[in-house]
Design a protein around this motif. Structure first.
Motif, PDB file in Angstrom:
ATOM      1  N   ASN A 233       0.895  -1.256  -0.176  1.00 31.59           N
ATOM      2  CA  ASN A 233      -0.141   0.100   0.104  1.00 31.59           C
ATOM      3  C   ASN A 233       1.037   1.305  -0.119  1.00 31.59           C
ATOM      4  OD1 ASN A 233       0.519   0.794   2.796  1.00 31.59           O
ATOM      5  ND2 ASN A 233      -0.612  -0.777   3.421  1.00 31.59           N
ATOM      6  N   PRO A 234       0.403   2.503  -0.337  1.00 30.62           N
ATOM      7  CA  PRO A 234       1.162   3.604  -0.282  1.00 30.62           C
ATOM      8  C   PRO A 234       1.867   4.044   0.945  1.00 30.62           C
ATOM      9  CG  PRO A 234      -1.046   4.187  -1.487  1.00 30.62           C
ATOM     10  CD  PRO A 234      -0.989   2.950  -0.530  1.00 30.62           C
ATOM     11  N   PHE A 235       1.453   3.536   1.902  1.00 32.23           N
ATOM     12  CA  PHE A 235       2.118   4.025   3.255  1.00 32.23           C
ATOM     13  C   PHE A 235       3.375   3.214   3.439  1.00 32.23           C
ATOM     14  CE2 PHE A 235      -2.209   5.661   3.735  1.00 32.23           C
ATOM     15  CZ  PHE A 235      -2.029   6.875   4.159  1.00 32.23           C
ATOM     16  N   GLN A 236       3.113   1.905   3.058  1.00 25.00           N
ATOM     17  CA  GLN A 236       4.259   0.753   3.125  1.00 25.00           C
ATOM     18  C   GLN A 236       5.318   1.113   2.142  1.00 25.00           C
ATOM     19  OE1 GLN A 236       2.059  -2.503   2.726  1.00 25.00           O
ATOM     20  NE2 GLN A 236       1.744  -3.057   4.705  1.00 25.00           N
ATOM     21  N   VAL A 237       5.056   1.489   1.001  1.00 23.37           N
ATOM     22  CA  VAL A 237       5.702   1.952   0.002  1.00 23.37           C
ATOM     23  C   VAL A 237       6.809   3.263   0.529  1.00 23.37           C
ATOM     24  CG1 VAL A 237       6.256   2.802  -2.295  1.00 23.37           C
ATOM     25  CG2 VAL A 237       4.689   1.228  -1.913  1.00 23.37           C
ATOM     26  N   GLY A 238       6.106   4.257   0.741  1.00 28.04           N
ATOM     27  CA  GLY A 238       6.986   5.388   1.340  1.00 28.04           C
ATOM     28  C   GLY A 238       7.716   5.190   2.573  1.00 28.04           C
ATOM     29  N   ALA A 239       7.317   4.468   3.546  1.00 32.64           N
ATOM     30  CA  ALA A 239       7.913   3.971   4.749  1.00 32.64           C
ATOM     31  C   ALA A 239       9.303   2.974   4.151  1.00 32.64           C
ATOM     32  CB  ALA A 239       7.289   3.294   5.821  1.00 32.64           C
ATOM     33  N   LEU A 240       8.943   1.915   3.408  1.00 35.22           N
ATOM     34  CA  LEU A 240      10.222   1.229   3.131  1.00 35.22           C
ATOM     35  C   LEU A 240      11.299   1.878   2.154  1.00 35.22           C
ATOM     36  CD1 LEU A 240       8.230  -1.895   2.061  1.00 35.22           C
ATOM     37  CD2 LEU A 240       9.913  -1.843   3.694  1.00 35.22           C
TER      38      LEU A 240
END
Length: 294
Positions: A33-40
């Protein structure tokens, strides 16, 4: 290498790297999801740069800590989430085009915050490019639906980049580009990215499946090249040029983003093509004058 030659080489290489970031974000969103992509994206870059940060911890700019945090959050944290969120509704090509508005925000932030001089021609260029953004917002291939929210998110991300760029140039140029980028990711942003991943349930739900491994490959490429390496090069570009020149990397990025998008099956409508041309025309117009001076 002479600064004049170096800044043009950095400009071209950064355009290729960052222009490819939008398609990597798109591919990463097929797995996370978008938040996981950003945090990763932030976490992987921080882990890679952690040894450099630790070995140079004595150089940590404690007296400029507030400026380091401001540059890190606005340039390397908030936009990392805004772009994936926006790309769930618009194409990677359009995301790359909107990002070309950065020189405009550099002018605005420079004038309002750092008291850079602004010429009349630059103001006209801002207005021309803004008209192009409006066409992009209305010109989709989904019956003309006005996608206000993703456009605003991308504009906010671009504004954040401008704040970070002008802050680094004005307050943090005493550090080398490698050390600066390592401090930003390793000392400032690793913990927030871990917290973000925890809140999204990434660690509790993750498994070593083929799908997740493919997702990590795309995010890893995005982190290593589009984040860690690119930001180091960007800080170096700021050292040998001006904030406005450094921000013009976004003039070339849309070309790369559009090529990748077309190769991946994306299409630009006629209105979006016209809007893109107007944005780039406005940016070229405002760049015909000398760089901003304090």
């Amino acid at each position: 290498m002479k600064a004049e030659k170096e800044k043009w080489i950095l400009l071209v290489v950064l355009s290729l790297i960052w222009g490819s970031s939008f398609i990597l974000i798109k591919k990463s969103l097929e797995h996370f999801n978008p938040f996981q992509v950003g945090a990763l994206r932030v976490l992987i870059a921080g882990i890679i740069l952690l040894p450099v940060a630790i070995s140079n911890y004595k150089l940590f700019p404690r007296k400029h800590l507030k400026w380091l945090i401001l540059a890190a959050v606005t340039g390397n944290f908030i936009p990392m989430f805004l772009f994936p969120i926006a790309e769930t509704e618009i194409s990677s090509s359009i995301a790359g085009i909107i990002n070309s508005m950065m020189p405009i925000f550099v002018i605005i932030v420079g004038a309002l915050v750092w008291k850079f001089e602004t010429t009349r021609q630059q103001v006209i260029g801002v207005c021309i490019s803004f008209a192009g953004v409006c066409l992009l917002a209305f010109g989709g291939d989904d019956g003309g639906k006005f996608k206000l929210i993703p456009i605003l998110l991308l504009l906010l991300a671009t504004l954040c980049y401008a704040i970070s760029t002008t802050t680094v140039k004005s307050k943090l140029m005493e550090l080398s580009s490698v050390i600066l980028s390592s401090f930003v990711f390793a000392f400032v942003l690793i913990l927030p990215s871990i917290i973000a991943l925890t809140m999204t349930g990434f660690f509790s739900e993750f498994s070593f499946s083929k799908d997740n491994m493919m997702g990590l490959l795309f995010v890893g490429l995005l982190s290593i090249f589009g984040t860690g390496l690119a930001m180091t090069m960007n800080y170096r570009l700021l050292k040998v040029s001006t904030p406005l020149f450094a921000s013009t990397v976004t003039l070339l990025m849309p070309i790369v983003a559009i090529i990748w998008g077309i190769l991946d099956g994306e299409k630009l409508t006629f209105l979006q093509f016209v809007g893109t041309s107007i944005i780039i025309g406005g940016l070229i117009f405002l760049r015909t004058k000398p760089d901003l001076k304090k």
